[in-house]
Write an enzyme that holds these catalytic residues in place. Structure first.
Site, PDB file in Angstrom:
ATOM      1  N   TYR A  99      -2.473  -0.431  10.348  1.00 46.58           N
ATOM      2  CA  TYR A  99      -2.115  -1.593   9.515  1.00 46.58           C
ATOM      3  C   TYR A  99      -1.216  -0.885   8.311  1.00 46.58           C
ATOM      4  O   TYR A  99      -0.532  -2.071   7.948  1.00 46.58           O
ATOM      5  CB  TYR A  99      -3.771  -0.755   8.638  1.00 46.58           C
ATOM      6  CG  TYR A  99      -3.807  -0.738   7.471  1.00 46.58           C
ATOM      7  CD1 TYR A  99      -3.103   0.320   6.476  1.00 46.58           C
ATOM      8  CD2 TYR A  99      -4.234  -1.973   7.022  1.00 46.58           C
ATOM      9  CE1 TYR A  99      -3.685  -0.654   4.971  1.00 46.58           C
ATOM     10  CE2 TYR A  99      -3.735  -2.433   5.631  1.00 46.58           C
ATOM     11  CZ  TYR A  99      -3.528  -1.614   4.148  1.00 46.58           C
ATOM     12  OH  TYR A  99      -3.570  -2.018   3.023  1.00 46.58           O
ATOM     13  N   SER A 102       0.661  -1.085  -0.432  1.00 46.60           N
ATOM     14  CA  SER A 102       0.092  -0.277   0.533  1.00 46.60           C
ATOM     15  C   SER A 102       0.825   1.212  -0.013  1.00 46.60           C
ATOM     16  O   SER A 102       2.237   1.165   0.638  1.00 46.60           O
ATOM     17  CB  SER A 102      -0.631   0.213   1.111  1.00 46.60           C
ATOM     18  OG  SER A 102      -1.336   1.215   0.975  1.00 46.60           O
ATOM     19  N   LYS A 111       2.300  -3.314   6.885  1.00 45.04           N
ATOM     20  CA  LYS A 111       2.494  -3.309   4.768  1.00 45.04           C
ATOM     21  C   LYS A 111       4.201  -3.175   4.544  1.00 45.04           C
ATOM     22  O   LYS A 111       4.624  -4.242   4.638  1.00 45.04           O
ATOM     23  CB  LYS A 111       1.893  -2.644   4.369  1.00 45.04           C
ATOM     24  CG  LYS A 111       0.677  -2.621   4.201  1.00 45.04           C
ATOM     25  CD  LYS A 111      -0.036  -3.965   3.847  1.00 45.04           C
ATOM     26  CE  LYS A 111      -1.372  -4.169   3.526  1.00 45.04           C
ATOM     27  NZ  LYS A 111      -1.839  -5.352   2.600  1.00 45.04           N
TER      28      LYS A 111
HETATM   29  P1  NAD Z   1     -11.016  -6.445   1.213  1.00 39.47           P
HETATM   30  O1  NAD Z   1     -11.336  -6.399   2.909  1.00 39.47           O
HETATM   31  O2  NAD Z   1     -12.123  -6.665   0.532  1.00 39.47           O
HETATM   32  O3  NAD Z   1     -10.904  -8.167   0.976  1.00 39.47           O
HETATM   33  C1  NAD Z   1      -9.557  -8.806   1.822  1.00 39.47           C
HETATM   34  C2  NAD Z   1     -10.276 -10.497   1.799  1.00 39.47           C
HETATM   35  O4  NAD Z   1      -8.742 -10.688   2.573  1.00 39.47           O
HETATM   36  C3  NAD Z   1     -11.700 -10.187   1.970  1.00 39.47           C
HETATM   37  O5  NAD Z   1     -12.450 -10.714   1.324  1.00 39.47           O
HETATM   38  C4  NAD Z   1     -11.364 -11.092   3.733  1.00 39.47           C
HETATM   39  O6  NAD Z   1     -12.027 -12.169   4.054  1.00 39.47           O
HETATM   40  C5  NAD Z   1      -9.493 -12.134   3.363  1.00 39.47           C
HETATM   41  N1  NAD Z   1      -8.740 -12.145   4.406  1.00 39.47           N
HETATM   42  C6  NAD Z   1      -8.648 -11.426   5.288  1.00 39.47           C
HETATM   43  N2  NAD Z   1      -7.549 -11.948   6.569  1.00 39.47           N
HETATM   44  C7  NAD Z   1      -7.743 -13.053   6.341  1.00 39.47           C
HETATM   45  C8  NAD Z   1      -7.355 -14.725   6.947  1.00 39.47           C
HETATM   46  N3  NAD Z   1      -6.437 -14.808   7.623  1.00 39.47           N
HETATM   47  N4  NAD Z   1      -7.651 -14.917   5.675  1.00 39.47           N
HETATM   48  C9  NAD Z   1      -8.202 -14.929   4.760  1.00 39.47           C
HETATM   49  N5  NAD Z   1      -8.597 -14.352   3.979  1.00 39.47           N
HETATM   50  C10 NAD Z   1      -8.209 -13.001   5.231  1.00 39.47           C
HETATM   51  O7  NAD Z   1     -10.256  -5.226   0.625  1.00 39.47           O
HETATM   52  P2  NAD Z   1      -9.752  -5.231  -0.126  1.00 39.47           P
HETATM   53  O8  NAD Z   1      -9.715  -4.239  -0.534  1.00 39.47           O
HETATM   54  O9  NAD Z   1      -9.668  -5.643  -1.148  1.00 39.47           O
HETATM   55  O10 NAD Z   1      -7.789  -5.582  -0.039  1.00 39.47           O
HETATM   56  C11 NAD Z   1      -7.518  -6.106  -0.707  1.00 39.47           C
HETATM   57  C12 NAD Z   1      -5.496  -6.068  -0.216  1.00 39.47           C
HETATM   58  O11 NAD Z   1      -5.490  -5.109  -0.695  1.00 39.47           O
HETATM   59  C13 NAD Z   1      -5.615  -5.856   1.531  1.00 39.47           C
HETATM   60  O12 NAD Z   1      -4.274  -6.259   1.899  1.00 39.47           O
HETATM   61  C14 NAD Z   1      -5.626  -4.255   1.319  1.00 39.47           C
HETATM   62  O13 NAD Z   1      -4.680  -4.189   2.405  1.00 39.47           O
HETATM   63  C15 NAD Z   1      -4.476  -4.331   0.613  1.00 39.47           C
HETATM   64  N6  NAD Z   1      -4.908  -2.972   0.219  1.00 39.47           N
HETATM   65  C16 NAD Z   1      -6.433  -2.529  -0.013  1.00 39.47           C
HETATM   66  C17 NAD Z   1      -6.979  -0.341  -0.603  1.00 39.47           C
HETATM   67  C18 NAD Z   1      -8.020  -0.321  -1.063  1.00 39.47           C
HETATM   68  O14 NAD Z   1      -8.213   1.055  -1.006  1.00 39.47           O
HETATM   69  N7  NAD Z   1      -8.986  -1.205  -0.910  1.00 39.47           N
HETATM   70  C19 NAD Z   1      -5.478  -0.338  -0.911  1.00 39.47           C
HETATM   71  C20 NAD Z   1      -4.169  -0.347  -0.377  1.00 39.47           C
HETATM   72  C21 NAD Z   1      -3.981  -1.756   0.104  1.00 39.47           C
HETATM   73  C1  WQD Z   2      -9.395  10.286   0.610  1.00 36.16           C
HETATM   74  C2  WQD Z   2      -9.303  11.565   0.780  1.00 36.16           C
HETATM   75  C3  WQD Z   2      -9.822  12.068   3.059  1.00 36.16           C
HETATM   76  C4  WQD Z   2     -13.688  10.284   3.686  1.00 36.16           C
HETATM   77  C5  WQD Z   2      -6.890   5.219   3.008  1.00 36.16           C
HETATM   78  C6  WQD Z   2      -6.048   4.359   3.323  1.00 36.16           C
HETATM   79  C7  WQD Z   2      -5.016   3.682   2.455  1.00 36.16           C
HETATM   80  C8  WQD Z   2      -5.533   2.793   2.143  1.00 36.16           C
HETATM   81  C9  WQD Z   2      -6.562   3.742   0.716  1.00 36.16           C
HETATM   82  C10 WQD Z   2      -5.355   1.217   2.360  1.00 36.16           C
HETATM   83  C11 WQD Z   2      -8.617  12.351   1.861  1.00 36.16           C
HETATM   84  C12 WQD Z   2     -11.074  12.575   2.262  1.00 36.16           C
HETATM   85  C13 WQD Z   2     -12.179  11.223   2.973  1.00 36.16           C
HETATM   86  C14 WQD Z   2     -14.545  11.005   3.468  1.00 36.16           C
HETATM   87  C15 WQD Z   2     -14.050  12.785   3.283  1.00 36.16           C
HETATM   88  N1  WQD Z   2      -5.799   2.193   2.622  1.00 36.16           N
HETATM   89  N2  WQD Z   2     -12.223  12.173   2.755  1.00 36.16           N
HETATM   90  N3  WQD Z   2     -14.497  12.118   3.366  1.00 36.16           N
HETATM   91  O1  WQD Z   2      -6.889   8.051   3.585  1.00 36.16           O
HETATM   92  O2  WQD Z   2      -5.773   8.386   1.166  1.00 36.16           O
HETATM   93  O3  WQD Z   2      -6.221   5.881   2.130  1.00 36.16           O
HETATM   94  O4  WQD Z   2      -7.193   4.227   2.004  1.00 36.16           O
HETATM   95  O5  WQD Z   2      -4.698   0.322   1.602  1.00 36.16           O
HETATM   96  O6  WQD Z   2      -4.551   2.814   3.278  1.00 36.16           O
HETATM   97  O7  WQD Z   2      -5.744   5.081   4.781  1.00 36.16           O
HETATM   98  O8  WQD Z   2      -7.891   7.089   1.025  1.00 36.16           O
HETATM   99  O9  WQD Z   2     -10.774   7.512   1.048  1.00 36.16           O
HETATM  100  O10 WQD Z   2     -10.096   7.511   3.204  1.00 36.16           O
HETATM  101  O11 WQD Z   2      -9.938   9.515   2.394  1.00 36.16           O
HETATM  102  O12 WQD Z   2     -13.215  14.023   2.400  1.00 36.16           O
HETATM  103  O13 WQD Z   2     -15.561  10.605   4.130  1.00 36.16           O
HETATM  104  O14 WQD Z   2     -10.520  12.120   0.876  1.00 36.16           O
HETATM  105  O15 WQD Z   2     -10.127  13.944   3.491  1.00 36.16           O
HETATM  106  O16 WQD Z   2      -8.406  13.723   1.362  1.00 36.16           O
HETATM  107  P1  WQD Z   2      -6.981   7.487   1.843  1.00 36.16           P
HETATM  108  P2  WQD Z   2      -9.840   7.995   1.620  1.00 36.16           P
END
Ligand code: NAD
Ligand code: WQD
Length: 346
Positions: A148, A124, A152
């Protein structure tokens, strides 16, 4: 190839499964369903017309993971399984460290025992903390401000050490920026449990009438319109990024890290306007105080992924808003037990 998707029933995993199946790979999913529904996988099969194999399994359970590798001849693993809510991680740090790090360590041990050492890790942009400069290159300083994000950062360090100790490992870590949107069919999308933390799922629920208004967290940042700027990446572009990474592993011994982002910044208000264009209606919002811990600006330098993986984002924020709205408006309650709606033609 036979690709194991851990966390494959989740938001990014389900979309990645579509890309892998459509590219001709076989897909095995291991997911505990702690934050997803098996229905998402049924819809992946409907979209692609291809079957996948699902194991309801916790990646922290060595026996369950051994069983997966015993039953399938896995060629590569994409590790998406993890808990991902920043705020929740500050309230439940031990749960996040246990789940996210134990899952990675158990997976790697099981892979090694099975002789499988091709791995793509879901990382991430949160590992960059508050960046000194944008766009952010992969060699920018790393720092995290929440448990969190630390899971990562620690995961990447673990894989650095693993690849150094055993050159048979071929590992790519993908630092996702801000994934948004949904598959254009409207059959799969982001299905947050409870109140969405992230901007776009919250906007989508306001547009659908499930929430009263969007709170804009601050308009006094040093940005063109004062609101936060992020790199919003269509989830289908993110999915093809995983495909490119898996295809690249054979040429990439060691551990390499790539940004997956568009290289463009979009403000909160610009994102809101984009969603209003998708729905054709104004979205109620009001400016409130900044959210603690938020940074002003974060967007990627995606040059390395383009150079080495031959990948770059093709879709726009407008594309993502149209697709997110189609998902939200045809699935107001996400993956409930109701039968899936007919796919949107075209
Ligand atoms: P999500 O919660 O939709 O998907 C994660 C999946 O992992 C879920 O289906 C959950 O049931 C499963 N899971 C969690 N712990 C588990 C375990 N111990 N064993 C088996 N399954 C497990 O989230 P997502 O948005 O699809 O994210 C997927 C990956 O991408 C995550 O590692 C997250 O940290 C990373 N990521 C997400 C974002 C974002 O903004 N969505 C951004 C950067 C990184
Ligand atoms: C985006 C922008 C807020 C909600 C997060 C995690 C990051 C990654 C992606 C897992 C910011 C603004 C948000 C709201 C708002 N996830 N905002 N009103 O914070 O960039 O990243 O998600 O890896 O780890 O930190 O994403 O969508 O929460 O916010 O104004 O109700 O929207 O201030 O500027 P962020 P976000």
């Amino acid at each position: 190839m036979n690709v194991l998707l851990t966390g494959g029933a989740g938001y990014i995993g389900s979309h990645t499964a579509v890309a892998l199946l459509e590219a001709g790979h076989e897909v095995v999913v291991a997911d505990s369903l702690v934050n997803s529904h098996e229905e998402a996988l049924r819809r992946v099969e409907r979209i692609t017309g291809r079957a996948l194999t699902f194991h309801r399994a916790d990646c922290t359970d060595p026996e369950a993971m051994r069983e997966v590798f015993a039953r399938h001849d896995i060629d590569a693993v994409i590790h998406l399984a993890g808990l991902k809510a920043v705020g929740e991680s500050t309230e439940q740090p031990l749960r996040y460290y246990r789940n996210n790090l134990d899952a990675l360590l158990t997976l790697c041990e099981t892979m090694d025992a099975a002789g499988v050492r091709d791995l793509v890790l879901s990382s991430s942009a949160t590992v960059y903390g508050d960046p000194e400069r944008v766009p952010i290159p992969e060699d920018a300083p790393l720092s995290t401000t929440n448990p969190y994000g630390s899971t990562k950062l620690f995961a990447e360090r673990i894989l650095d050490d693993l690849a150094t100790a055993d050159p048979r490992w071929r590992i790519v870590s993908l630092r996702y920026f801000n994934p948004i949107g949904a598959h254009p069919s409207g059959l799969i999308g982001e299905d947050p449990q409870g109140i969405p933390n992230n901007l776009f799922p919250y906007i989508a629920q306001v547009a659908a009438g499930r929430r009263d208004h969007l709170s804009v967290f601050g308009d006094d940042y040093d940005t063109p319109d004062g609101t936060g700027v992020r790199d919003y990446l269509h989830v289908m572009d993110l999915a093809t990024g995983h495909l490119a990474a898996v295809d690249h592993l054979a040429d990439a011994p060691g551990h390499r890290v790539y940004n997956l982002g568009t290289g463009r910044g979009t403000s909160v208000l610009e994102g809101l306007r984009s969603f209003e264009r998708a729905t054709g209606s104004p979205i109620p919002h009001r400016v409130v105080d900044r959210r603690p811990g938020d940074i002003a600006v974060c967007y990627a330098d995606p040059a390395a992924a383009s150079r080495d993986l031959g990948w770059k984002a093709e879709r726009t924020v407008d594309d993502a808003c149209r697709d997110a709205w189609r998902w939200q408006s045809t699935n107001p309650d996400g993956y409930t037990e109701r039968p899936a709606p007919d796919p949107v033609p075209g």
